[in-house]
Write a protein that holds these residues in place. Structure first.
Motif, PDB file in Angstrom:
ATOM      1  N   SER A  73      33.925  41.889  49.625  1.00  0.00           N
ATOM      2  CA  SER A  73      34.428  42.227  48.300  1.00  0.00           C
ATOM      3  C   SER A  73      35.948  42.172  48.356  1.00  0.00           C
ATOM      4  CB  SER A  73      33.955  43.613  47.865  1.00  0.00           C
ATOM      5  OG  SER A  73      34.543  44.608  48.683  1.00  0.00           O
ATOM      6  N   ILE A  74      36.567  42.202  47.186  1.00  0.00           N
ATOM      7  CA  ILE A  74      38.030  42.140  47.152  1.00  0.00           C
ATOM      8  C   ILE A  74      38.631  43.370  47.833  1.00  0.00           C
ATOM      9  CG2 ILE A  74      40.038  42.141  45.623  1.00  0.00           C
ATOM     10  CD1 ILE A  74      38.431  40.430  43.680  1.00  0.00           C
ATOM     11  N   ASP A  75      38.079  44.549  47.588  1.00  0.00           N
ATOM     12  CA  ASP A  75      38.604  45.762  48.225  1.00  0.00           C
ATOM     13  C   ASP A  75      38.509  45.688  49.745  1.00  0.00           C
ATOM     14  OD1 ASP A  75      39.336  46.928  45.866  1.00  0.00           O
ATOM     15  OD2 ASP A  75      37.560  48.197  45.695  1.00  0.00           O
ATOM     16  N   SER A 134      44.801  44.093  45.650  1.00  0.00           N
ATOM     17  CA  SER A 134      45.113  43.995  44.220  1.00  0.00           C
ATOM     18  C   SER A 134      45.799  42.679  43.898  1.00  0.00           C
ATOM     19  CB  SER A 134      45.996  45.175  43.795  1.00  0.00           C
ATOM     20  OG  SER A 134      47.208  45.189  44.563  1.00  0.00           O
ATOM     21  N   GLY A 136      43.120  39.955  44.047  1.00  0.00           N
ATOM     22  CA  GLY A 136      42.265  39.988  42.869  1.00  0.00           C
ATOM     23  C   GLY A 136      42.936  39.349  41.670  1.00  0.00           C
ATOM     24  N   THR A 137      44.230  39.624  41.483  1.00  0.00           N
ATOM     25  CA  THR A 137      44.977  38.999  40.389  1.00  0.00           C
ATOM     26  C   THR A 137      45.041  37.489  40.563  1.00  0.00           C
ATOM     27  OG1 THR A 137      46.324  40.999  40.173  1.00  0.00           O
ATOM     28  CG2 THR A 137      47.202  38.977  39.192  1.00  0.00           C
ATOM     29  N   ARG A 144      41.632  35.961  39.581  1.00  0.00           N
ATOM     30  CA  ARG A 144      41.385  36.011  38.142  1.00  0.00           C
ATOM     31  C   ARG A 144      42.233  35.015  37.366  1.00  0.00           C
ATOM     32  NH1 ARG A 144      40.947  41.443  39.591  1.00  0.00           N
ATOM     33  NH2 ARG A 144      43.128  41.866  39.072  1.00  0.00           N
ATOM     34  N   SER A 160      34.080  39.640  40.785  1.00  0.00           N
ATOM     35  CA  SER A 160      34.860  39.697  39.564  1.00  0.00           C
ATOM     36  C   SER A 160      33.980  39.541  38.327  1.00  0.00           C
ATOM     37  CB  SER A 160      35.926  38.595  39.573  1.00  0.00           C
ATOM     38  OG  SER A 160      36.680  38.594  38.373  1.00  0.00           O
ATOM     39  N   TRP A 186      35.886  32.414  44.684  1.00  0.00           N
ATOM     40  CA  TRP A 186      35.418  33.261  45.796  1.00  0.00           C
ATOM     41  C   TRP A 186      34.331  32.537  46.590  1.00  0.00           C
ATOM     42  CZ3 TRP A 186      36.930  37.910  47.790  1.00  0.00           C
ATOM     43  CH2 TRP A 186      36.027  38.613  48.584  1.00  0.00           C
TER      44      TRP A 186
END
Length: 465
Positions: free
Chosen positions: A75-77, A98, A101-102, A105, A380, A389
């Motif tokens: 996962s992104i985290d 973070s 993730g940006t 997206r 996402s 991803w």
């Protein structure tokens, strides 16, 4: 085994800035650099017009995500596993979850295609620098299949009720490459909506997978294998335009049923599998079957002449133990059979072609691996972020496979979980002296010779030319 000290005599503190938990990332990411991953991202991925600086330093962000996936992030985290201890000393350009993730997206369909181009060229470079696909100059198999991935959340773009009632899914399409001597690597992936038909976009996807196989050094006989969802004129036409052969499961349509019923009894040949294989319909293990061939079967006879294909129809039949045998008027006992035909122009002998076609199931190992690692969560709500991803997972998967191929014969065939346990998840302490860094690894590490061989290989000077 038991703890050798009393509870009062043991304490713990997270206070050592010189430790790293994933020392195996050092040789792995060095291999990625040698194969040009950062350079390819800089050349191909252009997130123009993106605000918030999401498009800046795309190479550092892509390599951060790939490194996190190699370490096991799903996962992104989880990508925060890269930011601990001495990791910033050992690696430059690590980005926060973070930020990553940006970055994801910000992807659009066009950016996802740019990332696909990076994936294709990166696979070619890995194949050139490591024994990733031994024997590819003689024979290679390209397998195509799709899978449904359950997702959650009402805002997940593209998630629809697909094959499974009441379950939201996305519907990825995958292609892998393997040889008789290697485990599969990923030739291509595509993210699709949950309701997308299995064969939607398949002809173009097959063409790209075959081209990727050629870039990866598959210059010998290439055979595309697929299930009955891909039994159509478009897929077979793509194979023929690329100069490849095909081996595709055929559905039991009326034309094929008539052809099978016309096979004489003496044409069936008994085969016994060395190890039992699962029946594709019931899952029951079978050891005995019979095989016959129709050497010239014309498929798609209702289409225009240019789209008709004449090739071999090979049929395997097994006893249907769920149905009782029938008695004809003369009193003979007729057993009930289940038939499994496939359509192919593979030049191999009948039994060899049948055995090679059954090996198409090897792609299921890759699908299972994806769902146990980075595709456990499509992280996402944005469709194209999930598409990116998925492609980044394919890069990480191929990088791990190349790492195993470069390490030892055992690790070349090992599973992804084994590669992580043996080579990646090894802790180390960093020591600095005279502008040099030394990694101090655990004494008596069971796989220290394999790890050292990998480390020395990727840090040796590149061969001239």
């Amino acid at each position: 085994m038991q703890v050798s000290h009393t509870p009062a005599a043991v304490s713990a503190a997270f206070d050592d800035p010189n430790l790293i938990a994933y020392a195996g990332l050092v040789p792995v990411m060095r291999l990625a650099e040698r194969c040009g991953l950062p350079r390819l991202v800089t050349e191909k991925v252009k997130l123009t017009g993106v605000t918030n600086g999401a498009g800046a330093a795309a190479d550092a962000k892509v390599t951060s995500i790939v490194a996190g996936m190699v370490a096991g992030a799903d996962s992104i985290d989880d990508l925060d596993v890269l930011r601990h201890g001495a990791m910033p000393t050992m690696f430059g350009g690590i980005r926060a979850p973070s930020t990553l993730g940006t970055f994801l997206r910000a992807f659009t369909h066009g950016h996802a295609l740019q990332l696909h181009a990076v994936h294709r060229r990166f696979l070619g470079a890995l194949a050139a620098h490591t024994p990733l696909l031994p024997g590819a100059d003689q024979m290679a198999f390209i397998d195509v299949d799709s899978t449904h991935k359950r997702v959650y959340g009402r805002t997940k773009q593209g998630a629809e009720y697909g094959r499974f009632k009441g379950i939201h899914t996305l519907h990825p399409l995958l292609a892998t490459i393997c040889t008789p001597r290697s485990r599969p690597v990923i030739a291509g992936v595509r993210m699709r909506r949950g309701k997308a038909a299995d064969s939607r976009g398949a002809p173009k996807f097959v063409s790209e997978a075959l081209a990727t196989a050629a870039e990866a050094g598959c210059t010998g006989l290439r055979v595309l294998r697929a299930d009955s969802q891909f039994y159509n004129a478009g897929v077979i036409g793509a194979c023929r335009r690329a100069g490849a052969h095909f081996s595709i499961t055929a559905g039991m349509n009326p034309s094929i049923k008539r052809a099978i019923l016309a096979i004489p009894d003496q044409a069936w040949r008994q085969i016994t599998y060395p190890t039992a294989v699962p029946d594709p319909e019931t899952g029951e293990l079978i050891s005995d079957a019979e095989v016959a061939e129709i050497p010239a079967y014309t498929a798609f006879a209702s289409r225009k002449k240019a789209e008709r294909v004449t090739a071999r129809l090979i049929v395997r039949r097994v006893r249907d133990l769920a149905k009782p045998a029938t008695i004809a008027e003369q009193g003979e006992l007729f057993p009930a059979w289940r038939y499994h035909p496939f359509f192919t122009d593979n030049p191999a002998p009948t039994l060899q072609a049948e055995r090679e076609h059954r090996h198409h199931a090897v792609i299921e190992q890759v699908i299972a691996d994806s769902k146990a690692s980075a595709m456990a969560h499509l992280p996402s709500a944005h469709f194209h972020a999930n598409a990116a991803w998925l492609t980044l997972w394919a890069m990480a998967y191929n990088l791990l496979r190349a790492t195993g191929a470069l390490t030892s014969a055992f690790h070349a065939k090992a599973t992804t979980a084994t590669l992580r346990a043996h080579l990646i998840h090894v802790p180390a302490r960093l020591a600095r002296s005279a502008r040099r860094i030394t990694l101090h690894l655990p004494h008596n590490w069971r796989w220290q010779h394999a790890w050292t061989h990998l480390f020395d290989t990727v840090h040796a000077p590149p061969e001239p030319g």
